[in-house]
Design an enzyme around this catalytic site. Structure first.
Site, PDB file in Angstrom:
ATOM      1  N   LYS A 138      14.124  -7.959  -9.278  1.00 35.47           N
ATOM      2  CA  LYS A 138      14.971  -6.855  -9.715  1.00 35.47           C
ATOM      3  C   LYS A 138      14.197  -6.091 -10.788  1.00 35.47           C
ATOM      4  CE  LYS A 138      17.369  -9.876 -12.998  1.00 35.47           C
ATOM      5  NZ  LYS A 138      18.661 -10.418 -13.410  1.00 35.47           N
ATOM      6  N   LYS A 143       9.149 -16.936 -26.162  1.00 37.66           N
ATOM      7  CA  LYS A 143      10.487 -17.155 -25.610  1.00 37.66           C
ATOM      8  C   LYS A 143      11.037 -18.403 -26.286  1.00 37.66           C
ATOM      9  CE  LYS A 143      12.582 -17.331 -20.975  1.00 37.66           C
ATOM     10  NZ  LYS A 143      12.233 -17.349 -19.533  1.00 37.66           N
ATOM     11  N   THR A 146      20.204 -12.597  -8.822  1.00 37.44           N
ATOM     12  CA  THR A 146      21.199 -11.690  -9.359  1.00 37.44           C
ATOM     13  C   THR A 146      21.817 -10.902  -8.213  1.00 37.44           C
ATOM     14  OG1 THR A 146      19.891 -11.491 -11.365  1.00 37.44           O
ATOM     15  CG2 THR A 146      21.574  -9.805 -11.003  1.00 37.44           C
ATOM     16  N   VAL A 194      13.475 -13.603 -27.283  1.00 40.30           N
ATOM     17  CA  VAL A 194      12.029 -13.448 -27.241  1.00 40.30           C
ATOM     18  C   VAL A 194      11.618 -12.729 -28.515  1.00 40.30           C
ATOM     19  CG1 VAL A 194      10.061 -12.471 -26.005  1.00 40.30           C
ATOM     20  CG2 VAL A 194      12.030 -13.344 -24.718  1.00 40.30           C
ATOM     21  N   LEU A 243      12.153  -9.136 -29.620  1.00 37.47           N
ATOM     22  CA  LEU A 243      11.797  -8.213 -28.541  1.00 37.47           C
ATOM     23  C   LEU A 243      12.892  -8.123 -27.491  1.00 37.47           C
ATOM     24  CD1 LEU A 243       8.104  -9.363 -28.025  1.00 37.47           C
ATOM     25  CD2 LEU A 243       8.909  -7.350 -29.277  1.00 37.47           C
ATOM     26  N   GLY A 244      13.668  -9.198 -27.355  1.00 38.23           N
ATOM     27  CA  GLY A 244      14.717  -9.212 -26.354  1.00 38.23           C
ATOM     28  C   GLY A 244      15.637 -10.395 -26.544  1.00 38.23           C
ATOM     29  N   ASP A 299      14.206 -13.769  -7.570  1.00 40.85           N
ATOM     30  CA  ASP A 299      14.986 -12.981  -8.522  1.00 40.85           C
ATOM     31  C   ASP A 299      14.336 -11.623  -8.765  1.00 40.85           C
ATOM     32  OD1 ASP A 299      17.201 -12.535 -10.111  1.00 40.85           O
ATOM     33  OD2 ASP A 299      16.401 -13.575 -11.862  1.00 40.85           O
ATOM     34  N   SER A 304      20.346 -14.962 -21.966  1.00 39.79           N
ATOM     35  CA  SER A 304      21.463 -15.905 -21.906  1.00 39.79           C
ATOM     36  C   SER A 304      21.163 -17.215 -22.633  1.00 39.79           C
ATOM     37  CB  SER A 304      21.782 -16.236 -20.444  1.00 39.79           C
ATOM     38  OG  SER A 304      22.094 -15.076 -19.739  1.00 39.79           O
ATOM     39  N   PHE A 305      19.892 -17.621 -22.635  1.00 36.19           N
ATOM     40  CA  PHE A 305      19.545 -18.933 -23.170  1.00 36.19           C
ATOM     41  C   PHE A 305      18.811 -18.869 -24.501  1.00 36.19           C
ATOM     42  CE2 PHE A 305      19.120 -19.037 -18.478  1.00 36.19           C
ATOM     43  CZ  PHE A 305      20.338 -19.646 -18.228  1.00 36.19           C
ATOM     44  N   ASN A 355      13.251  -7.640 -14.126  1.00 41.40           N
ATOM     45  CA  ASN A 355      12.267  -8.722 -14.145  1.00 41.40           C
ATOM     46  C   ASN A 355      10.854  -8.233 -13.856  1.00 41.40           C
ATOM     47  OD1 ASN A 355      14.119 -10.634 -14.847  1.00 41.40           O
ATOM     48  ND2 ASN A 355      14.395 -11.431 -12.794  1.00 41.40           N
ATOM     49  N   ASP A 373      10.107 -13.994 -15.374  1.00 34.08           N
ATOM     50  CA  ASP A 373      11.320 -14.776 -15.152  1.00 34.08           C
ATOM     51  C   ASP A 373      11.261 -15.557 -13.845  1.00 34.08           C
ATOM     52  OD1 ASP A 373      13.750 -15.942 -15.481  1.00 34.08           O
ATOM     53  OD2 ASP A 373      14.900 -14.082 -15.634  1.00 34.08           O
TER      54      ASP A 373
END
Length: 174
Positions: free
Chosen positions: A139, A38, A173, A23, A15-16, A137, A19-20, A142, A155
């Site tokens: 944005k 995740k 960010t 998902v 799904l996505g 965070d 960085s780590f 998110n 997130d």
């Protein structure tokens, strides 16, 4: 949701990507529960010094229960990975609603929609501030939109529990 073993899960498409880790769409076979899994690579988390953020995210999200906060069903880990099972939100990011599928062109949202989304975000902040939690965070990437058009804030790795005194960290960010 209690995941005893990864054998209980049927993994589907990605799904996505982050960085780590990634998902994936997953189904918990014993309960037929569908969720967004995740999957975080432990080595990468340690290497990028994000261990405390991941621990904090799990701790904070586990104590939240709000219609506009992404629900955490449960967590699991094995030797190499951490797994966090979140509710599945199929509507996409607010960012895509604001900017279209692939471009940077600005799409103007109707004022009524802006007010509707803003009210939901304010409701989340009112809820978490009553619990002495800061979300740091915010944005459009998110914020997910569910099938009914309601928002889900996601997130929580940069969130912080505090007594609202001075906090000496910068994050989020730019």
């Amino acid at each position: 949701l209690k995941i005893e073993s990864m054998d209980e899960l049927e993994l589907h498409r990605t799904l996505g990507q982050g960085s780590f880790g990634q998902v994936k769409l997953a189904v918990h076979k014993p309960t037929n529960t569908v969720f967004a899994l995740k999957i975080l690579l432990k080595f990468t988390i340690v290497e990028m010094r994000q261990t405390q953020n991941i621990i904090r995210e799990k701790r904070i999200v586990s104590q939240l229960s709000h219609v506009n906060v992404l629900r955490l069903y449960g967590t699991y880990q094995d030797q190499d990975y951490l797994y966090m099972a979140f509710e599945l939100i199929a509507g996409g990011e607010l960012y895509r609603l604001m900017h279209g599928v692939g471009g940077y062109e600005e799409i103007r949202l109707p004022l009524a929609s802006v007010k509707f989304y803003t009210a939901q975000i304010l409701a989340v902040y009112e809820y978490i501030h009553a619990k002495s939690i800061l979300y740091r965070d915010l944005k459009p990437e998110n914020i997910l939109i569910n099938g009914d058009g309601y928002l889900k804030v996601i997130d929580w790795g940069f969130a912080k529990e505090t007594n609202f005194g001075t906090t000496y960290t910068q994050c989020g960010t730019p």
